[in-house]
Write a protein that holds these residues in place. Structure first.
Motif, mmCIF file in Angstrom:
data_model
loop_
_atom_site.group_PDB
_atom_site.id
_atom_site.type_symbol
_atom_site.label_atom_id
_atom_site.label_comp_id
_atom_site.label_asym_id
_atom_site.label_seq_id
_atom_site.Cartn_x
_atom_site.Cartn_y
_atom_site.Cartn_z
ATOM 1 N N LEU A 2 0.673 -1.450 0.093
ATOM 2 C CA LEU A 2 0.196 -0.211 -0.079
ATOM 3 C C LEU A 2 1.112 1.053 0.383
ATOM 4 C CD1 LEU A 2 -3.170 -0.721 2.628
ATOM 5 C CD2 LEU A 2 -3.185 -0.812 -0.006
ATOM 6 N N GLY A 3 0.588 2.236 -1.311
ATOM 7 C CA GLY A 3 1.583 3.265 -0.926
ATOM 8 C C GLY A 3 2.399 3.950 -1.478
ATOM 9 N N GLU A 4 2.561 2.360 -2.457
ATOM 10 C CA GLU A 4 3.644 2.414 -2.643
ATOM 11 C C GLU A 4 4.033 3.062 -4.006
ATOM 12 O OE1 GLU A 4 7.015 -1.343 -4.696
ATOM 13 O OE2 GLU A 4 5.470 -1.851 -3.128
ATOM 14 N N ARG A 44 -2.500 5.907 -4.781
ATOM 15 C CA ARG A 44 -1.795 5.656 -3.223
ATOM 16 C C ARG A 44 -2.678 6.649 -2.575
ATOM 17 N NH1 ARG A 44 3.815 8.700 -4.267
ATOM 18 N NH2 ARG A 44 1.846 9.748 -5.776
ATOM 19 N N ASP A 45 -3.836 7.705 -2.744
ATOM 20 C CA ASP A 45 -4.049 8.626 -1.975
ATOM 21 C C ASP A 45 -5.249 7.643 -1.274
ATOM 22 O OD1 ASP A 45 -2.033 11.014 -1.996
ATOM 23 O OD2 ASP A 45 -3.340 11.686 -3.385
ATOM 24 N N GLU A 47 -5.309 4.110 -1.125
ATOM 25 C CA GLU A 47 -5.284 3.251 -0.276
ATOM 26 C C GLU A 47 -3.958 3.913 0.966
ATOM 27 O OE1 GLU A 47 -3.181 0.151 -3.729
ATOM 28 O OE2 GLU A 47 -1.917 1.852 -3.169
ATOM 29 N N GLU A 48 -3.532 4.868 1.027
ATOM 30 C CA GLU A 48 -2.878 5.625 2.437
ATOM 31 C C GLU A 48 -4.099 6.072 2.918
ATOM 32 O OE1 GLU A 48 0.287 8.198 0.978
ATOM 33 O OE2 GLU A 48 1.196 6.492 0.572
ATOM 34 N N LEU A 49 -5.241 6.910 3.112
ATOM 35 C CA LEU A 49 -5.848 7.852 3.409
ATOM 36 C C LEU A 49 -7.475 6.330 3.948
ATOM 37 C CD1 LEU A 49 -6.685 10.822 1.353
ATOM 38 C CD2 LEU A 49 -5.145 9.832 3.291
ATOM 39 N N GLY A 50 -7.322 5.350 3.386
ATOM 40 C CA GLY A 50 -8.656 4.397 3.426
ATOM 41 C C GLY A 50 -9.955 4.602 3.268
ATOM 42 N N THR A 51 -9.377 5.881 2.058
ATOM 43 C CA THR A 51 -11.151 6.139 1.300
ATOM 44 C C THR A 51 -12.142 5.538 1.334
ATOM 45 O OG1 THR A 51 -9.344 8.205 0.676
ATOM 46 C CG2 THR A 51 -11.861 7.959 -0.408
#
Length: 78
Positions: A2-4, A44-45, A47-51
């Motif tokens: 995630l976020g890679e 990435r956003d 994945e990282e923010l868990g939206t």
């Protein structure tokens, strides 16, 4: 992972000079690269923010990113 980061310089470090030259000299390559970078940042956003977003949506975005990367790589190899 995630976020890679999947930016082209990270994906193809041995082609950095060619990427820079094409980005400066080829408007279509630069446009495609901008589209790729924007799509990569969006994935990435999410994945990282868990939206909250459907798994299918993320998968479609990743497929689109892969298609753009394939297109850019074909240009780099030509």
């Amino acid at each position: 992972m995630l976020g890679e980061s999947h930016d082209l310089l990270h994906e193809f470090p041995n082609l950095q000079e060619k990427i820079a030259n094409l980005r400066d000299q080829d408007a279509e390559f630069a446009r495609l690269m901008d589209d790729y970078d924007a799509l990569d940042a969006r994935v990435r956003d999410l994945e990282e923010l868990g939206t909250p977003v459907a798994d299918e949506t993320i998968e479609e975005l990743k497929k689109e990113r892969l298609h753009l990367k394939d297109t850019l790589y074909a240009i780099l190899r030509s």
